[in-house]
Motif scaffolding. Structure first.
Motif, PDB file in Angstrom:
ATOM      1  N   GLN A  88       0.923  -1.198   0.014  1.00  0.00           N
ATOM      2  CA  GLN A  88       0.085   0.201   0.091  1.00  0.00           C
ATOM      3  C   GLN A  88       0.725   1.156   0.025  1.00  0.00           C
ATOM      4  O   GLN A  88       0.420   2.262  -0.578  1.00  0.00           O
ATOM      5  CB  GLN A  88      -0.871   0.038   1.087  1.00  0.00           C
ATOM      6  CG  GLN A  88      -2.286  -1.153   1.073  1.00  0.00           C
ATOM      7  CD  GLN A  88      -3.132  -0.699   2.054  1.00  0.00           C
ATOM      8  OE1 GLN A  88      -2.972   0.109   2.954  1.00  0.00           O
ATOM      9  NE2 GLN A  88      -4.464  -0.703   1.640  1.00  0.00           N
ATOM     10  N   LYS A  89       1.955   1.151   0.697  1.00  0.00           N
ATOM     11  CA  LYS A  89       2.782   2.379   0.862  1.00  0.00           C
ATOM     12  C   LYS A  89       3.509   2.348  -0.605  1.00  0.00           C
ATOM     13  O   LYS A  89       3.389   3.683  -1.007  1.00  0.00           O
ATOM     14  CB  LYS A  89       3.925   2.065   1.939  1.00  0.00           C
ATOM     15  CG  LYS A  89       4.779   3.358   2.334  1.00  0.00           C
ATOM     16  CD  LYS A  89       5.512   3.335   3.359  1.00  0.00           C
ATOM     17  CE  LYS A  89       6.423   4.517   3.839  1.00  0.00           C
ATOM     18  NZ  LYS A  89       7.288   4.350   4.921  1.00  0.00           N
ATOM     19  N   ARG A  90       3.934   1.578  -1.147  1.00  0.00           N
ATOM     20  CA  ARG A  90       4.567   1.694  -2.268  1.00  0.00           C
ATOM     21  C   ARG A  90       3.636   2.088  -3.477  1.00  0.00           C
ATOM     22  O   ARG A  90       3.778   3.238  -4.328  1.00  0.00           O
ATOM     23  CB  ARG A  90       5.234   0.365  -2.944  1.00  0.00           C
ATOM     24  CG  ARG A  90       5.883   0.541  -4.121  1.00  0.00           C
ATOM     25  CD  ARG A  90       6.824  -0.757  -4.434  1.00  0.00           C
ATOM     26  NE  ARG A  90       5.898  -1.767  -4.766  1.00  0.00           N
ATOM     27  CZ  ARG A  90       5.821  -3.135  -3.675  1.00  0.00           C
ATOM     28  NH1 ARG A  90       6.255  -2.863  -2.468  1.00  0.00           N
ATOM     29  NH2 ARG A  90       4.965  -3.950  -4.269  1.00  0.00           N
ATOM     30  N   MET A  91       2.278   1.890  -3.335  1.00  0.00           N
ATOM     31  CA  MET A  91       1.113   2.403  -4.309  1.00  0.00           C
ATOM     32  C   MET A  91       0.815   3.666  -4.194  1.00  0.00           C
ATOM     33  O   MET A  91       0.691   4.360  -4.968  1.00  0.00           O
ATOM     34  CB  MET A  91      -0.087   1.612  -4.220  1.00  0.00           C
ATOM     35  CG  MET A  91       0.068   0.196  -4.756  1.00  0.00           C
ATOM     36  SD  MET A  91       0.273  -0.114  -6.233  1.00  0.00           S
ATOM     37  CE  MET A  91       2.055  -0.412  -6.756  1.00  0.00           C
ATOM     38  N   SER A 151       4.098  -8.027  -2.731  1.00  0.00           N
ATOM     39  CA  SER A 151       5.228  -7.409  -1.830  1.00  0.00           C
ATOM     40  C   SER A 151       6.294  -7.160  -2.893  1.00  0.00           C
ATOM     41  O   SER A 151       6.911  -5.949  -2.816  1.00  0.00           O
ATOM     42  CB  SER A 151       5.724  -8.329  -0.964  1.00  0.00           C
ATOM     43  OG  SER A 151       6.822  -7.864  -0.305  1.00  0.00           O
ATOM     44  N   PHE A 152       6.607  -7.806  -4.018  1.00  0.00           N
ATOM     45  CA  PHE A 152       7.562  -7.647  -4.768  1.00  0.00           C
ATOM     46  C   PHE A 152       7.291  -7.241  -6.319  1.00  0.00           C
ATOM     47  O   PHE A 152       8.182  -7.337  -7.050  1.00  0.00           O
ATOM     48  CB  PHE A 152       8.513  -8.940  -5.064  1.00  0.00           C
ATOM     49  CG  PHE A 152       8.943  -9.544  -3.570  1.00  0.00           C
ATOM     50  CD1 PHE A 152       9.375  -8.884  -2.737  1.00  0.00           C
ATOM     51  CD2 PHE A 152       8.872 -10.920  -3.390  1.00  0.00           C
ATOM     52  CE1 PHE A 152       9.998  -9.037  -1.413  1.00  0.00           C
ATOM     53  CE2 PHE A 152       9.271 -11.458  -1.959  1.00  0.00           C
ATOM     54  CZ  PHE A 152       9.977 -10.540  -1.169  1.00  0.00           C
ATOM     55  N   SER A 352      10.912  -5.440  -0.950  1.00  0.00           N
ATOM     56  CA  SER A 352      11.862  -5.941  -1.935  1.00  0.00           C
ATOM     57  C   SER A 352      12.719  -6.911  -1.435  1.00  0.00           C
ATOM     58  O   SER A 352      12.904  -7.271   0.020  1.00  0.00           O
ATOM     59  CB  SER A 352      12.877  -4.712  -2.491  1.00  0.00           C
ATOM     60  OG  SER A 352      13.736  -4.362  -1.358  1.00  0.00           O
ATOM     61  N   ILE A 353      13.280  -8.076  -2.189  1.00  0.00           N
ATOM     62  CA  ILE A 353      13.923  -9.163  -1.615  1.00  0.00           C
ATOM     63  C   ILE A 353      15.309  -8.706  -1.042  1.00  0.00           C
ATOM     64  O   ILE A 353      15.501  -9.008  -0.041  1.00  0.00           O
ATOM     65  CB  ILE A 353      14.336 -10.069  -2.883  1.00  0.00           C
ATOM     66  CG1 ILE A 353      13.082 -10.694  -3.501  1.00  0.00           C
ATOM     67  CG2 ILE A 353      15.388 -11.115  -2.288  1.00  0.00           C
ATOM     68  CD1 ILE A 353      13.222 -11.486  -4.825  1.00  0.00           C
ATOM     69  N   LYS A 354      15.901  -7.624  -1.639  1.00  0.00           N
ATOM     70  CA  LYS A 354      17.177  -7.119  -0.855  1.00  0.00           C
ATOM     71  C   LYS A 354      16.902  -6.374   0.409  1.00  0.00           C
ATOM     72  O   LYS A 354      17.741  -6.629   1.276  1.00  0.00           O
ATOM     73  CB  LYS A 354      17.802  -5.820  -1.961  1.00  0.00           C
ATOM     74  CG  LYS A 354      18.551  -6.548  -3.125  1.00  0.00           C
ATOM     75  CD  LYS A 354      19.103  -5.224  -3.942  1.00  0.00           C
ATOM     76  CE  LYS A 354      19.743  -5.749  -5.193  1.00  0.00           C
ATOM     77  NZ  LYS A 354      20.333  -4.686  -5.979  1.00  0.00           N
ATOM     78  N   GLY A 355      15.562  -5.994   0.573  1.00  0.00           N
ATOM     79  CA  GLY A 355      15.250  -5.364   1.732  1.00  0.00           C
ATOM     80  C   GLY A 355      15.089  -6.236   2.933  1.00  0.00           C
ATOM     81  O   GLY A 355      15.668  -6.262   3.721  1.00  0.00           O
ATOM     82  N   PHE A 356      14.689  -7.507   2.311  1.00  0.00           N
ATOM     83  CA  PHE A 356      14.534  -8.613   3.717  1.00  0.00           C
ATOM     84  C   PHE A 356      15.825  -9.171   3.951  1.00  0.00           C
ATOM     85  O   PHE A 356      15.777  -9.343   5.162  1.00  0.00           O
ATOM     86  CB  PHE A 356      13.731  -9.732   3.008  1.00  0.00           C
ATOM     87  CG  PHE A 356      12.299  -9.765   3.128  1.00  0.00           C
ATOM     88  CD1 PHE A 356      11.592 -10.576   4.020  1.00  0.00           C
ATOM     89  CD2 PHE A 356      11.495  -9.173   2.317  1.00  0.00           C
ATOM     90  CE1 PHE A 356      10.383 -10.523   4.407  1.00  0.00           C
ATOM     91  CE2 PHE A 356      10.062  -8.991   2.692  1.00  0.00           C
ATOM     92  CZ  PHE A 356       9.480  -9.754   3.541  1.00  0.00           C
TER      93      PHE A 356
END
Length: 402
Positions: A88-91, A151-152, A352-356
């Motif tokens: 939601q934040k990204r949207m 998510s990704f 993002s995967i990197k973020g995880f």
């Protein structure tokens, strides 16, 4: 009247429903203008206490105790919350709006006018737990897949597309797709919440209420209000607030499976001797340990966490009281303690995967999930191996008796 509003008037009650998109500038303006114009007796918003608190206090995550979360077996729940918040934040960032700003606007406007505010949504923990409990095995996989896909996703959304989300035709299409793909999830996420929100709105103070809800709930809530007004149903939410208890078969299986495994190994020693028994034990330890440790490695866990996953999985798989995910996650949190920076960037990096892998707290959740999945797979494979070995042993014994 706006196309994004519906007015319910029966039994001396007037309820103005405002259907919003949670990342819409127009929704914010419409909410403020409507409340100021109507000056209702009460304002209802589609939030529960925890979500309202997190919106009003964005620093709330700093108080998060990850060990406590894992101990309560809520790691998957927290992960789902973070994934949805990140999406939601990204949207919202694409249109310059933070998710839920129309809800904040509704609460602030009501407070300025001295109007009571009612939180009318069901706690998200209850909703997720009910969705999980009501889903089949494939439904659970679909639900997790949908969460991580969102998510990704790098999908961009324009302001025009946001506004289209409030149109009934767009919402009907989306609800139909959800119903076809995940009927149990749709029932819990949409239908039950329509009923819950309608009941709570009906119980708001006064005879004139403005309710700010997501556009996807407007038709359903209106229909439920009609049923309440006609006496077809009561404004009682007791049943849909409960988390369904585990089925008796599930409760039995939690104890039965470890008991059967232990019994088969014991009989393996008794009937086949040391060699057969040791083969069964070794298979159990290696499959559980290796697959759980592999999950921890994929999660980028600390070497000590990987070792704990390997050693702990064969034991915790036979103990219904504790899972290897909690043990591995707790060790990861202790050796790589999350810092303030990790808490501040939770929702951003969950997208993002990197973020995880960069965020230490998200890494703990990843360790919890993947080591648990590895252990579950190991239990299945090792258990099947033990059954095969035992069956072969019995066949040899009967062959020798002939």
């Amino acid at each position: 009247m706006s196309q994004t509003q519906k007015i319910f008037e029966k039994n001396g009650r007037k309820i103005t429903l405002i259907g919003t998109a949670h990342i819409s500038k127009e929704s914010i303006e419409e909410v403020k203008n409507t409340i100021c114009e109507i000056k209702p007796d009460s304002v209802a918003v589609e939030l529960d206490e925890k979500r309202a608190d997190s919106i009003k206090n964005p620093e709330k995550y700093r108080e998060l105790d990850i060990i406590k979360v894992l101990r309560k077996n809520e790691g998957f729940l927290l992960l789902a919350n973070l994934v949805m918040a990140s999406f939601q934040k990204r949207m919202g960032s694409n249109v310059g709006i933070n998710p839920g700003e129309e809800m904040i606007c509704a609460m602030n406007t009501a407070n300025e006018l001295g109007i009571p505010v009612h939180l009318v949504d069901r706690p998200v923990q209850t909703t997720f737990k009910r969705a999980w409990a009501k889903s089949s095995g494939s439904g659970k996989v679909n639900l997790l897949s949908a969460l991580f896909a969102s998510s990704f996703s790098n999908e961009k959304i324009s302001q025009e597309e946001v506004e289209n989300l409030k149109k009934s035709s767009e919402m009907d299409s989306m609800m139909n797709e959800l119903a076809e793909a995940m009927p149990a999830v749709k029932q819990v996420l949409i239908d039950e919440r329509d009923e819950f929100i309608a009941c709570r709105v009906w119980n708001c103070l006064g005879s004139n209420t403005v309710a700010v809800i997501g556009a996807g709930h407007m038709e359903g809530v209106f229909a439920q209000l009609e049923k309440i007004a006609s006496g077809e149903k009561t404004a009682d939410t007791t049943e849909i607030e409960k988390v369904p208890p585990k089925k008796l078969s599930s409760k039995i299986a939690v104890w039965l499976i470890p008991a059967v495994i232990i019994a088969l190994i014991a009989y393996g020693f008794y009937l086949g001797g040391k060699d057969v028994g040791q083969k069964m034990v070794l298979g159990w330890i290696l499959w559980n340990g290796i697959l759980s440790a592999l999950g921890a490695i994929i999660a980028g866990a600390h070497p000590l966490t990987v070792l704990v996953s390997f050693v702990g999985a064969p034991v915790t798989s036979l103990c219904p009281f504790i899972g290897v995910g909690f043990v591995a996650g707790a060790v990861q949190a202790l050796v790589k303690k999350p810092q303030v920076r990790d808490l501040e960037n939770l929702s951003d990096e969950a997208g993002s995967i990197k973020g995880f892998y960069r965020n230490k707290l998200l890494r703990v959740l990843l360790v919890f999930v993947l080591s648990s999945l590895g252990s579950s797979a190991g239990t299945f494979v090792a258990g099947a191996g033990i059954v095969v070995n035992f069956s072969a042993l019995i066949s040899r014994i009967f062959s020798g008796l002939k």
